[in-house]
Design a protein around this motif. Structure first.
Motif, PDB file in Angstrom:
ATOM      1  N   LYS A 101       0.968  -1.254  -0.028  1.00  0.00           N
ATOM      2  CA  LYS A 101       0.012   0.121   0.032  1.00  0.00           C
ATOM      3  C   LYS A 101       1.066   1.261  -0.012  1.00  0.00           C
ATOM      4  CE  LYS A 101      -3.706   2.217   2.636  1.00  0.00           C
ATOM      5  NZ  LYS A 101      -4.677   2.013   3.741  1.00  0.00           N
ATOM      6  N   ASP A 102       0.609   2.156  -0.740  1.00  0.00           N
ATOM      7  CA  ASP A 102       1.352   3.338  -0.780  1.00  0.00           C
ATOM      8  C   ASP A 102       0.714   4.603   0.321  1.00  0.00           C
ATOM      9  OD1 ASP A 102      -0.971   3.975  -2.135  1.00  0.00           O
ATOM     10  OD2 ASP A 102      -0.070   4.985  -3.689  1.00  0.00           O
ATOM     11  N   VAL A 103       1.709   5.599   0.392  1.00  0.00           N
ATOM     12  CA  VAL A 103       1.165   6.525   1.238  1.00  0.00           C
ATOM     13  C   VAL A 103       1.212   7.731   0.531  1.00  0.00           C
ATOM     14  CG1 VAL A 103       2.024   7.756   3.338  1.00  0.00           C
ATOM     15  CG2 VAL A 103       2.488   5.367   3.205  1.00  0.00           C
ATOM     16  N   PRO A 104      -0.194   8.254   0.352  1.00  0.00           N
ATOM     17  CA  PRO A 104      -0.338   9.741  -0.332  1.00  0.00           C
ATOM     18  C   PRO A 104       0.574  10.876   0.027  1.00  0.00           C
ATOM     19  CG  PRO A 104      -2.235   8.817   0.381  1.00  0.00           C
ATOM     20  CD  PRO A 104      -1.551   8.034   1.017  1.00  0.00           C
ATOM     21  N   MET A 105       1.299  11.419  -0.834  1.00  0.00           N
ATOM     22  CA  MET A 105       2.206  12.601  -0.397  1.00  0.00           C
ATOM     23  C   MET A 105       1.484  13.820  -1.198  1.00  0.00           C
ATOM     24  SD  MET A 105       4.747  11.590   1.246  1.00  0.00           S
ATOM     25  CE  MET A 105       5.195   9.830   1.900  1.00  0.00           C
ATOM     26  N   GLN A 106       1.304  14.788  -0.372  1.00  0.00           N
ATOM     27  CA  GLN A 106       0.921  16.112  -0.716  1.00  0.00           C
ATOM     28  C   GLN A 106       1.912  17.314  -0.466  1.00  0.00           C
ATOM     29  OE1 GLN A 106      -2.928  17.208   0.885  1.00  0.00           O
ATOM     30  NE2 GLN A 106      -3.172  19.078  -0.118  1.00  0.00           N
ATOM     31  N   PHE A 107       2.516  17.578  -1.410  1.00  0.00           N
ATOM     32  CA  PHE A 107       3.678  18.622  -1.183  1.00  0.00           C
ATOM     33  C   PHE A 107       3.245  20.027  -1.847  1.00  0.00           C
ATOM     34  CE2 PHE A 107       4.476  16.172  -5.347  1.00  0.00           C
ATOM     35  CZ  PHE A 107       4.464  17.291  -6.241  1.00  0.00           C
ATOM     36  N   SER A 108       2.009  20.081  -2.056  1.00  0.00           N
ATOM     37  CA  SER A 108       1.460  21.545  -2.439  1.00  0.00           C
ATOM     38  C   SER A 108       0.208  21.846  -1.728  1.00  0.00           C
ATOM     39  CB  SER A 108       1.168  21.572  -3.964  1.00  0.00           C
ATOM     40  OG  SER A 108       0.884  22.685  -4.523  1.00  0.00           O
ATOM     41  N   ASN A 109       0.164  22.940  -1.282  1.00  0.00           N
ATOM     42  CA  ASN A 109      -0.867  23.483  -0.250  1.00  0.00           C
ATOM     43  C   ASN A 109      -1.188  24.639  -0.735  1.00  0.00           C
ATOM     44  OD1 ASN A 109      -3.005  23.461   1.517  1.00  0.00           O
ATOM     45  ND2 ASN A 109      -1.310  24.090   3.328  1.00  0.00           N
ATOM     46  N   ASN A 110      -2.490  24.816  -1.155  1.00  0.00           N
ATOM     47  CA  ASN A 110      -3.426  25.748  -1.632  1.00  0.00           C
ATOM     48  C   ASN A 110      -2.540  27.018  -2.494  1.00  0.00           C
ATOM     49  OD1 ASN A 110      -5.591  25.499  -0.117  1.00  0.00           O
ATOM     50  ND2 ASN A 110      -4.417  26.444   1.774  1.00  0.00           N
ATOM     51  N   GLY A 111      -1.514  26.226  -3.607  1.00  0.00           N
ATOM     52  CA  GLY A 111      -1.028  26.688  -4.518  1.00  0.00           C
ATOM     53  C   GLY A 111       0.589  27.175  -3.943  1.00  0.00           C
ATOM     54  N   THR A 112       0.774  26.675  -2.963  1.00  0.00           N
ATOM     55  CA  THR A 112       2.232  27.052  -2.425  1.00  0.00           C
ATOM     56  C   THR A 112       3.057  25.651  -2.151  1.00  0.00           C
ATOM     57  OG1 THR A 112       1.637  27.069  -0.184  1.00  0.00           O
ATOM     58  CG2 THR A 112       1.476  28.978  -1.277  1.00  0.00           C
ATOM     59  N   VAL A 113       4.173  26.101  -2.100  1.00  0.00           N
ATOM     60  CA  VAL A 113       5.226  24.884  -2.042  1.00  0.00           C
ATOM     61  C   VAL A 113       6.213  25.348  -0.742  1.00  0.00           C
ATOM     62  CG1 VAL A 113       7.182  23.370  -2.638  1.00  0.00           C
ATOM     63  CG2 VAL A 113       5.181  23.867  -4.296  1.00  0.00           C
ATOM     64  N   THR A 114       6.355  24.282   0.161  1.00  0.00           N
ATOM     65  CA  THR A 114       7.256  24.649   1.375  1.00  0.00           C
ATOM     66  C   THR A 114       8.579  24.215   1.372  1.00  0.00           C
ATOM     67  OG1 THR A 114       5.134  25.479   2.470  1.00  0.00           O
ATOM     68  CG2 THR A 114       7.175  25.186   3.883  1.00  0.00           C
TER      69      THR A 114
ATOM     70  N   GLN B  68       0.875  25.442 -12.349  1.00  0.00           N
ATOM     71  CA  GLN B  68       0.090  24.624 -11.652  1.00  0.00           C
ATOM     72  C   GLN B  68      -0.368  23.215 -12.392  1.00  0.00           C
ATOM     73  OE1 GLN B  68      -1.487  25.488  -8.737  1.00  0.00           O
ATOM     74  NE2 GLN B  68      -0.557  27.818  -8.471  1.00  0.00           N
ATOM     75  N   GLY B  69      -0.912  22.502 -11.578  1.00  0.00           N
ATOM     76  CA  GLY B  69      -1.460  21.115 -12.124  1.00  0.00           C
ATOM     77  C   GLY B  69      -0.284  20.131 -12.757  1.00  0.00           C
ATOM     78  N   ASP B  70      -0.205  19.933 -13.698  1.00  0.00           N
ATOM     79  CA  ASP B  70       0.685  18.872 -14.103  1.00  0.00           C
ATOM     80  C   ASP B  70       2.153  19.154 -14.279  1.00  0.00           C
ATOM     81  OD1 ASP B  70      -1.233  17.044 -14.628  1.00  0.00           O
ATOM     82  OD2 ASP B  70      -1.566  17.487 -16.692  1.00  0.00           O
ATOM     83  N   GLY B  71       2.309  20.611 -14.217  1.00  0.00           N
ATOM     84  CA  GLY B  71       3.706  21.352 -14.160  1.00  0.00           C
ATOM     85  C   GLY B  71       4.316  21.139 -12.897  1.00  0.00           C
ATOM     86  N   LEU B  72       3.633  20.950 -11.898  1.00  0.00           N
ATOM     87  CA  LEU B  72       4.149  21.354 -10.621  1.00  0.00           C
ATOM     88  C   LEU B  72       5.301  20.370 -10.223  1.00  0.00           C
ATOM     89  CD1 LEU B  72       3.674  22.561  -7.904  1.00  0.00           C
ATOM     90  CD2 LEU B  72       2.474  20.516  -7.253  1.00  0.00           C
ATOM     91  N   VAL B  73       5.518  19.046 -10.626  1.00  0.00           N
ATOM     92  CA  VAL B  73       6.756  18.211 -10.685  1.00  0.00           C
ATOM     93  C   VAL B  73       7.812  18.929 -11.220  1.00  0.00           C
ATOM     94  CG1 VAL B  73       7.871  16.064 -10.857  1.00  0.00           C
ATOM     95  CG2 VAL B  73       5.487  16.223 -10.151  1.00  0.00           C
ATOM     96  N   GLY B  74       7.756  19.467 -12.499  1.00  0.00           N
ATOM     97  CA  GLY B  74       8.902  20.186 -13.072  1.00  0.00           C
ATOM     98  C   GLY B  74       9.137  21.396 -12.219  1.00  0.00           C
ATOM     99  N   PHE B  75       8.492  22.160 -11.753  1.00  0.00           N
ATOM    100  CA  PHE B  75       8.538  23.348 -11.091  1.00  0.00           C
ATOM    101  C   PHE B  75       9.397  23.026 -10.140  1.00  0.00           C
ATOM    102  CE2 PHE B  75       7.240  26.168  -7.623  1.00  0.00           C
ATOM    103  CZ  PHE B  75       7.806  27.445  -8.131  1.00  0.00           C
ATOM    104  N   VAL B  76       9.130  21.857  -9.190  1.00  0.00           N
ATOM    105  CA  VAL B  76       9.837  21.622  -7.748  1.00  0.00           C
ATOM    106  C   VAL B  76      11.303  21.221  -8.438  1.00  0.00           C
ATOM    107  CG1 VAL B  76      10.059  20.104  -5.891  1.00  0.00           C
ATOM    108  CG2 VAL B  76       7.920  21.131  -6.632  1.00  0.00           C
TER     109      VAL B  76
END
Length: 373
Positions: free
Chosen positions: A182-195, A238-246
């Motif tokens: 089982k995988d653990v969901p990871m949420q690294f973006s919150n309300n359009g921000t990355v910390t 935003q969306g699909d480009g978030l990984v590339g942005f990080v």
């Protein structure tokens, strides 16, 4: 002609030495991904209880490890075999705790490494096989299942009353020994921000990270505190480009800043100094004083016809030897390289260097945190 030469010399002086030169001592360049991590991306610890079978008589004893016998009886009942735990005498089984780290973004079907540790009085897990063991997280849910041969990497043997042991035969490892269920969901973006969280919180480093991001993407980053940098994700990422942005954020280069620190290990004589260590003007004298005390026995003979008796006397001899002291003067501009070179020049040993640094710190001339480990 003379006026022309004077004008040329004045212009040369202005161009070479009269103008102020702005210089900053910079450290090594590092990527943001090497000094900070994205909040929300983390590993999770897993834990399980299982049985290792197939041991060559080195398992748990039936008298001291009752829980092992009960576990064996419970396991056999699942296969339709009923045996009272009081009648168990198997020394080829050991109860173990299984630990693992579930890496972030691990998916079902991936394999992870696990560690198997004996929890009873087993002498060795060498040659054993771990039976299917569910691995649970802190929430009680099963995220992986481990099973397979255990590798201890050690040995135990005895001969003539002497025994030798290498490594720890009661602890074994299993590379890729567990399958993720089982995988653990990871949420690294919150309300359009990355910390971003800094590995070593520092005001200067957090500010430099924010400046580097703003220089590349515009005014989107804010250093909230010494350990946190909040980044507003641009609309185009935003969306699909978030990984590339990080990924673009992690590749940005900065110069991290750290507090001046000297780490000393007195047991091994190891000294590690940071690049920002500074010392005020101070004089250091290094030398030694040796005192030797020896005793000698003399015989005292009386004069002839004195009717005296022969006696023995003990004489104590004290000698003092003082080595020539070496004095070095460290100017106020001394850095870590100057300190090391000067102390090596006077023949100071690592033990001497430790004492000298402690004395300089006590004198208030060492501007660094002196940490003993």
């Amino acid at each position: 002609m003379r006026k022309l030469l004077c004008a040329l010399m004045a212009a040369l002086l202005v161009s070479t030495g009269a103008l102020p030169v702005m210089a900053e001592t910079m450290g090594a360049v590092a990527r943001i991904k090497d000094v900070a991590k994205v909040q929300g991306v983390r590993a999770n610890q897993l834990l399980g209880y299982g049985l290792v079978v197939g041991l060559a008589g080195t398992g748990d004893s039936s008298t001291k490890s009752i829980e092992t016998m009960q576990s064996i009886a419970s396991m056999l009942r699942t296969f339709g075999v009923t045996v009272p735990s009081s009648q168990m005498q198997s020394k080829n089984v050991a109860a173990v705790m299984v630990t693992a780290q579930l890496p972030p973004f691990a998916k079902p079907g991936d394999t992870i490494d696990i560690t198997v540790s004996s929890m009873g009085d087993s002498k060795s897990l060498q040659g054993g096989t771990l039976l299917q063991t569910p691995l649970r997280a802190a929430n009680g849910q099963v995220y992986a299942v481990g099973q397979g041969p255990v590798s201890t990497g050690g040995f135990v043997f005895g001969s003539g009353g002497n025994s030798q042991q290498k490594n720890f035969p009661t602890v074994g490892t299993m590379p890729n020994g567990a399958i993720v269920e089982k995988d653990v969901p990871m949420q690294f973006s919150n309300n359009g921000t990355v910390t971003l969280s800094l590995a070593q919180p520092d005001f200067t480093t957090a500010t430099r990270i924010g400046d580097a991001i703003n220089y590349r993407f515009g005014a989107i980053a804010t250093a909230r505190d010494p350990g946190t940098v909040v980044i507003a994700v641009p609309a185009e990422y935003q969306g699909d480009g978030l990984v590339g942005f990080v990924a673009s954020l992690e590749e940005l280069s900065i110069v991290p800043d750290n507090a001046a620190k000297i780490v000393i290990n007195e047991r091994t004589g190891t000294i590690v100094m940071g690049a920002n260590v500074a010392i005020d003007s101070v004089a250091v004298t290094q030398g030694g004083l040796t005192i030797k005390i020896s005793k000698s026995t003399d015989v005292s003979q009386p004069p002839p016809l004195s009717r005296g008796t022969t006696t023995t006397t003990t004489n104590t001899n004290v000698s003092v030897e003082e080595d020539k002291g070496n004095t070095i003067l460290l100017p106020s501009t001394a850095n870590v390289g100057d300190v090391v070179n000067a102390l090596n020049a006077v023949g100071a040993t690592p033990r001497d260097v430790i004492s000298i640094l402690q004395a300089i710190k006590a004198a208030g001339a060492l501007h660094a945190d002196l940490q003993l480990i």
